[in-house]
Design an enzyme around this catalytic site. Structure first.
Site, PDB file in Angstrom:
ATOM      1  CD1 TRP A 276      -1.132   2.399   2.146  1.00  0.00           C
ATOM      2  CD2 TRP A 276      -2.894   1.640   0.996  1.00  0.00           C
ATOM      3  NE1 TRP A 276      -2.085   3.403   2.120  1.00  0.00           N
ATOM      4  CE2 TRP A 276      -3.170   2.957   1.425  1.00  0.00           C
ATOM      5  CE3 TRP A 276      -3.863   0.957   0.237  1.00  0.00           C
ATOM      6  CZ2 TRP A 276      -4.371   3.602   1.136  1.00  0.00           C
ATOM      7  CZ3 TRP A 276      -5.052   1.607  -0.045  1.00  0.00           C
ATOM      8  CH2 TRP A 276      -5.293   2.909   0.402  1.00  0.00           C
TER       9      TRP A 276
ATOM     10  CG  ASN B 101      -2.025   6.983   2.210  1.00  0.00           C
ATOM     11  OD1 ASN B 101      -1.688   5.973   2.799  1.00  0.00           O
ATOM     12  ND2 ASN B 101      -2.248   8.106   2.850  1.00  0.00           N
ATOM     13  CG  ASP B 102      -1.465  11.458   1.904  1.00  0.00           C
ATOM     14  OD1 ASP B 102      -2.328  10.824   1.311  1.00  0.00           O
ATOM     15  OD2 ASP B 102      -1.672  12.087   2.945  1.00  0.00           O
TER      16      ASP B 102
ATOM     17  CD  GLN C  15       1.295   8.738   5.518  1.00  0.00           C
ATOM     18  OE1 GLN C  15       0.350   8.449   6.231  1.00  0.00           O
ATOM     19  NE2 GLN C  15       2.497   8.972   6.028  1.00  0.00           N
TER      20      GLN C  15
ATOM     21  CG  ASP D 162      -1.864  15.668   6.824  1.00  0.00           C
ATOM     22  OD1 ASP D 162      -1.404  14.643   7.374  1.00  0.00           O
ATOM     23  OD2 ASP D 162      -3.017  15.715   6.337  1.00  0.00           O
TER      24      ASP D 162
ATOM     25  CD  GLU E 174      -7.461  14.020   5.142  1.00  0.00           C
ATOM     26  OE1 GLU E 174      -7.324  13.273   6.122  1.00  0.00           O
ATOM     27  OE2 GLU E 174      -7.687  13.585   4.007  1.00  0.00           O
TER      28      GLU E 174
ATOM     29  CD1 TRP F 250      -8.363  10.127   1.535  1.00  0.00           C
ATOM     30  CD2 TRP F 250      -8.132   7.962   2.068  1.00  0.00           C
ATOM     31  NE1 TRP F 250      -7.086   9.932   2.000  1.00  0.00           N
ATOM     32  CE2 TRP F 250      -6.915   8.613   2.333  1.00  0.00           C
ATOM     33  CE3 TRP F 250      -8.215   6.593   2.323  1.00  0.00           C
ATOM     34  CZ2 TRP F 250      -5.786   7.955   2.837  1.00  0.00           C
ATOM     35  CZ3 TRP F 250      -7.093   5.939   2.817  1.00  0.00           C
ATOM     36  CH2 TRP F 250      -5.910   6.613   3.078  1.00  0.00           C
TER      37      TRP F 250
HETATM   38  C1  FRU Z   1      -4.568  12.173   3.439  1.00  0.00           C
HETATM   39  C2  FRU Z   1      -4.374  11.535   4.806  1.00  0.00           C
HETATM   40  C3  FRU Z   1      -3.631  12.492   5.719  1.00  0.00           C
HETATM   41  C4  FRU Z   1      -2.992  11.564   6.703  1.00  0.00           C
HETATM   42  C5  FRU Z   1      -2.667  10.355   5.855  1.00  0.00           C
HETATM   43  C6  FRU Z   1      -2.764   9.049   6.584  1.00  0.00           C
HETATM   44  O1  FRU Z   1      -4.731  11.273   2.407  1.00  0.00           O
HETATM   45  O2  FRU Z   1      -5.639  11.180   5.336  1.00  0.00           O
HETATM   46  O3  FRU Z   1      -4.443  13.484   6.299  1.00  0.00           O
HETATM   47  O4  FRU Z   1      -1.859  12.114   7.298  1.00  0.00           O
HETATM   48  O5  FRU Z   1      -3.555  10.379   4.760  1.00  0.00           O
HETATM   49  O6  FRU Z   1      -2.246   8.003   5.826  1.00  0.00           O
END
Ligand code: FRU
Length: 502
Positions: A47, A49-50, A66, A174, A227, A302
């Site tokens: 996985w 993400n950001d 992430q 963040d 975010e 999301w």
């Molecule tokens: C945005 C988020 C951030 C957080 C992260 C967690 O996509 O929700 O706010 O830090 O992902 O993985």
């Protein structure tokens, strides 16, 4: 049943090692999936993400992200790490941060998003430690530093900001850090009574932080939680970019305005969308050498977004999530922003096809079959004066028999651009749409990047961008340009096959 903070069983070093071992075991198998992207960044497996901690440091671009290194689904967050000399070819580095301390070790938390700065040659990252205590969310801002740009030590004085100010709430995350006139500044995303906010801090040394007030907040229509706020100077003005939760179809917003460092207040006059697609979130910016400001975003959605189905069909192949192509951010004369794919991507161009001043009418097929590919760059300009067509579009990733196809259509009657993926792959749904700015005789220009499972579309002189995922069969590689209801003159059309960056 409330989850208690996980007990610290491993040191940071041991937690990193364990994560590395997990990735090593699966990366070969994950690497074989034909839907893996060929020039968009992804983790070796599992996985992501950001994007986090984007920085041009000692002559190289660093990208953190992430990462959950134990499954192709969200889990306790780590920071994956890669670097690049040219923003196109990326070298994977050891995982940089793992949950290990009382302030970031949690089954539903971990090392959340943040940013990086160069503190006199020390690569310093600020992130959000996320845990739960007695059922309550606790988010604090934490520091980790590295001398070699690879191995990070968490600061013993963490957290450097233990909790939100009265202006914020438990959603407090963040951190994006920058330096101005010798002082460090940090913007943190938060929320209060359903109003999304960006909170401002300052610091002499990245360790002692003073709360400086609300940099900007929603007027009640701009989301309940901001975010990944990002704040940067651009040509004498300032840009605040954020990813609002609860703002309907809009999920990446920019505001252009002016910063008053005395009051700590940002006043804005121009608002826009960074991207209109369904899978483009949490963009982060960095100053990318050559005086450029560059952004990279996560290519997924999301579960709270209106169009969310699930995270896509690739999890069974041991990966989920990727990053957008890097885009430059430029300020246009009217105060709006333009987002352009970085020039460096041109190194991927291979076979080239070019036509100009060619009349396109319904049922005509112009593009030769040999250009079919799952990796393409397309640049087209259509002459709109004298255009009798009602619709102009591209058929992308087509199986040739109508079973699989993705339609990118500009409807002249409504002035909208639609990405129709209802027949893309049997999984994807929805028709993300953007109302274009172009009017009258102004040409229609499209710049399209196709990679194995993502399509990025730039139009309106790079003011309107749309990024979406699709998952067609590897053999569905047909490409056509078409019109309906009349004809149009193609001023110019360029198609390049792109090679893989790996
Ligand atoms: C945005 C988020 C951030 C957080 C992260 C967690 O996509 O929700 O706010 O830090 O992902 O993985």
């Amino acid at each position: 049943m409330e989850l208690l903070p996980a007990k610290r069983t491993l040191s940071h070093r041991e937690a990193l090692l364990k994560a590395e071992q997990s990735i090593s075991k699966i990366k070969e198998s994950a690497g074989k999936d034909p839907s893996r992207l060929k020039y968009h960044f992804m983790a070796p497996a599992y996985w992501i993400n950001d994007p986090n901690g984007l920085i041009f440091f000692k002559g190289e671009y660093h990208l953190f992200y992430q990462h959950y290194p134990y499954a192709a689904e969200w889990g306790p967050m780590h920071w994956g790490h890669a670097k690049s000399k040219d923003l196109v070819h990326w070298e994977h580095l050891p995982i940089a941060l793992a949950p290990s301390e009382p302030y970031d070790l949690d089954d539903r938390g971990g090392v959340f998003s943040g940013s990086a700065v160069d503190d006199n040659g020390v690569l310093s990252v600020l992130y959000t430690g996320t845990i739960h205590k007695d059922g309550l969310l606790i988010q604090s801002q934490c520091l980790a530093t590295s001398l070699d740009g690879i191995t990070f030590e968490k600061y013993e004085g963490n957290p450097v900001i233990p909790g939100p100010p009265a202006d914020g709430s438990a959603d407090f995350r963040d951190p994006k850090v920058w330096k101005h006139d010798g002082t460090w500044y940090m913007v943190v995303g938060s929320s209060k009574d359903g109003i999304g906010k960006a909170l401002l801090y300052n610091s002499p040394d990245l360790r002692e932080w003073n709360y400086a007030g609300v940099l900007a907040e929603s007027d009640g229509t701009m989301g309940t939680m901001w975010e990944c706020p990002d704040f940067f100077p651009l040509d004498g003005r300032y840009v605040l970019m954020f990813s609002p939760m609860g703002m309907g179809q809009r999920k990446t917003i920019y505001l252009v305005g002016d910063m008053n460092y005395t009051t700590g207040r940002f006043t804005w006059d121009t608002m826009g969308d960074v991207d209109y697609g369904y899978e483009y979130y949490a963009p982060q910016s960095f100053s990318g050498g050559q005086g450029r400001r560059i952004i990279i975003a996560w290519l997924n959605a999301w579960d709270w977004m209106p169009w969310f189905k699930n995270f896509g069909p690739t999890s069974k192949n041991h990966w989920c999530g990727a990053m957008s192509a890097p885009r430059t951010v430029e300020l246009a004369e009217d105060g709006r922003l333009e987002f352009k794919p970085v020039k460096e991507l041109e190194v991927l161009r291979r076979e080239h096809y070019h036509i100009e001043q060619t009349e396109l009418s319904p049922e005509v097929q112009l593009i030769p079959k040999y250009l079919g590919s799952d990796c393409l760059e397309i640049k087209a300009e259509f002459e709109m004066s004298g255009c009798t067509a009602e619709e102009i579009g591209f058929l992308l990733r087509s199986s040739g028999d109508g079973v699989q196809q993705t339609l990118l259509v500009y409807d002249k009657r409504t002035g909208t651009l639609t990405f129709d993926r209802s027949r893309s792959d049997g999984w994807s749904e929805g028709t993300p749409t953007a109302a274009l700015e172009r009017t009258g005789a102004e040409p229609l220009r499209l710049h399209i990047f196709v990679d194995t499972s993502v399509v990025e579309v730039y139009t309106d002189n790079y003011r309107t961008v749309m990024t979406n995922n699709i998952y067609p069969n590897p053999a569905s590689i047909g490409l056509e340009v078409f019109v309906r209801g009349g004809s149009v003159n193609i001023t110019s059309l360029d198609v390049w096959k792109l090679r893989s960056a790996w």
